[in-house]
Motif scaffolding. Structure first.
Motif: not given
Length: 448
Positions: A213-227
């Protein structure tokens, strides 16, 4: 070190110890107060840039010896629907299974299910290669059907994964913004009635959720192997093989997308559930693989630093994510070394300047103990506040076991360093647990 300047060592040591609980409180405050409002603002502004709402959905299920769980996974995926009654196609990549996986899949007769069987020597070259084969098939089908790749979304659900009923609706909502090329949904644990499962659900449902959620605000979201759900056009921009042989091909894909300027969002309004690894030896092996993959991704640090598409705040967060596990491992060795030297000094009757007595050592031990256990209990309360689907007593038990889970992570980090230094890349797959069967969905028409 003299007695007069030993205070420097003490201050630094306590600062390191206290940094974790202090940062935990800051992250908890953010996750509880700001994440939802930011996410809503992002979605509200999305239509200002045009309508990129997906119209076609593919679910890829990579399967290697998944006879115990693959039927449930496929049936759950076939039941997923998007906006306007859009139904997902499911593509299972049987990557050379030598158990009953082919027979289980053959018994599922559904018009929206495609099974891609890969044989040796092409099979069993890693999850990334299996995903690439499926991606190329979908890209070809999309081109033949004359569909815009901007309107096609590919989701990855692992062999033991099951998406929440609203998952495609939420992905569509997040991807109305045409600049968003990927969305990662929240991950939960199904078999959390077991202690190790409860600890892993505490990790995914509270800690990872707050970090994403924090990364969502600064555009650094990481992708997970599932979902993970990615727009086909974003994958096409990465060439013929978006996924690599990296041990964490999902993390690397996310980094490549960020370098390409592709927007990645995170949502906790939909989720994918998976099985926890409930055997300590196998769990250590899984976390060692993750840690080694994280180490492999360190090669992107220079490219991230040079990229003009990544701001300073995002860059610092990415550096922290990639480097902090190794810094934590080194700091832990340093702290343990310092305490060991202090104990030997006390036993020999020659105390070191920074720990003069057994009383000082006991005080330090009490602080260390409190610092180690405090964050887990805080996250247990956050989990209960946010999700409200677990007994507080079970969450507090998981919190009490959380320090052992952290110790396991340190062991995995050290093992990963050794494996990477030796050039060891092969891995045994994670074993699955049998579950109650899920009913097969109705044979609704194949989407146009």
């Amino acid at each position: 070190m003299t007695a007069s300047d030993s205070w420097i060592f003490v201050v630094v040591g306590y600062a390191i110890l206290l940094a974790w609980p202090v940062s935990t409180l800051g992250l908890v405050s953010f996750a509880v107060r700001y994440a939802a409002s930011h996410r809503q603002a992002v979605v509200t502004r999305s239509l200002e840039r045009g309508d990129g709402t997906p119209e076609h959905f593919w679910i890829i299920v990579p399967a290697l010896n998944e006879e115990v769980v693959v039927a449930n996974t496929v049936n759950a995926a076939l039941s997923l629907g998007g906006p306007g009654g859009t139904l997902a196609r499911v593509l299972v990549v049987d990557d050379g299974s030598d158990d009953r996986t082919p027979e289980v899949l053959a018994a599922i007769d559904h018009p929206r299910l495609t099974v891609m069987r890969r044989e040796l020597p092409d099979a069993r070259k890693g999850k990334g290669e299996a995903l690439n084969a499926a991606y190329r098939y979908i890209a070809q089908r999309t081109a033949e059907d004359g569909v815009s790749p901007d309107k096609v979304v590919i989701g990855i659900i692992d062999g033991d994964g099951q998406g929440s009923p609203n998952i495609l609706l939420e992905i569509s909502r997040m991807m109305r913004d045409p600049r968003i090329g990927a969305v990662q949904v929240q991950v939960r644990i199904r078999n959390r009635h077991k202690l190790l499962g409860a600890v892993q659900d505490l990790e995914f449902g509270a800690i990872v959720n707050a970090c994403q959620s924090l990364r969502d605000t600064i555009d650094t979201v990481g992708l997970g192997g599932n979902g993970q759900f990615t727009r086909l056009s974003a994958l096409l921009a990465l060439g013929d093989a978006p996924w690599s042989a990296c041990l964490v091909e999902d993390l690397e894909l996310g980094l490549r997308m960020h370098l390409d300027g592709v927007g990645i969002r995170y949502t906790s309004r939909a989720s994918v559930t998976q099985q926890a690894v409930v055997d300590l030896r196998r769990l250590t092996r899984q976390r060692t693989r993750w840690a080694q993959g994280n180490l492999q991704c360190a090669r992107y640090l220079r490219r991230l630093a040079r990229s003009e598409r990544i701001g300073i705040t995002a860059l610092l967060e990415m550096f922290h994510y990639l480097v902090s596990p190794w810094l934590n491992a080194l700091v832990t060795v340093g702290l343990l070394g310092g305490v060991s030297v202090a104990v030997m000094g006390l036993l020999a009757g020659h105390p070191v300047p920074y720990l003069h007595s057994w009383a000082d050592l006991a005080t330090t031990g009490a602080v260390w103990f409190s610092v180690t256990f405090f964050p887990g209990f805080i996250w247990a309360l956050v989990h209960r506040y946010r999700l409200r689907d677990e007994d507080l007593s079970r969450l507090l038990t998981a919190a009490a076991a959380y320090p052992i889970f952290l110790l396991l992570g340190l062991v995995a980090t050290y093992r990963a360093i050794v494996r990477q230094a030796r050039g060891q890349q092969s891995w045994a797959k994670t074993e699955r647990l049998a579950e109650e069967p899920i009913a097969a969905p109705l044979h609704l028409p194949v989407p146009a």
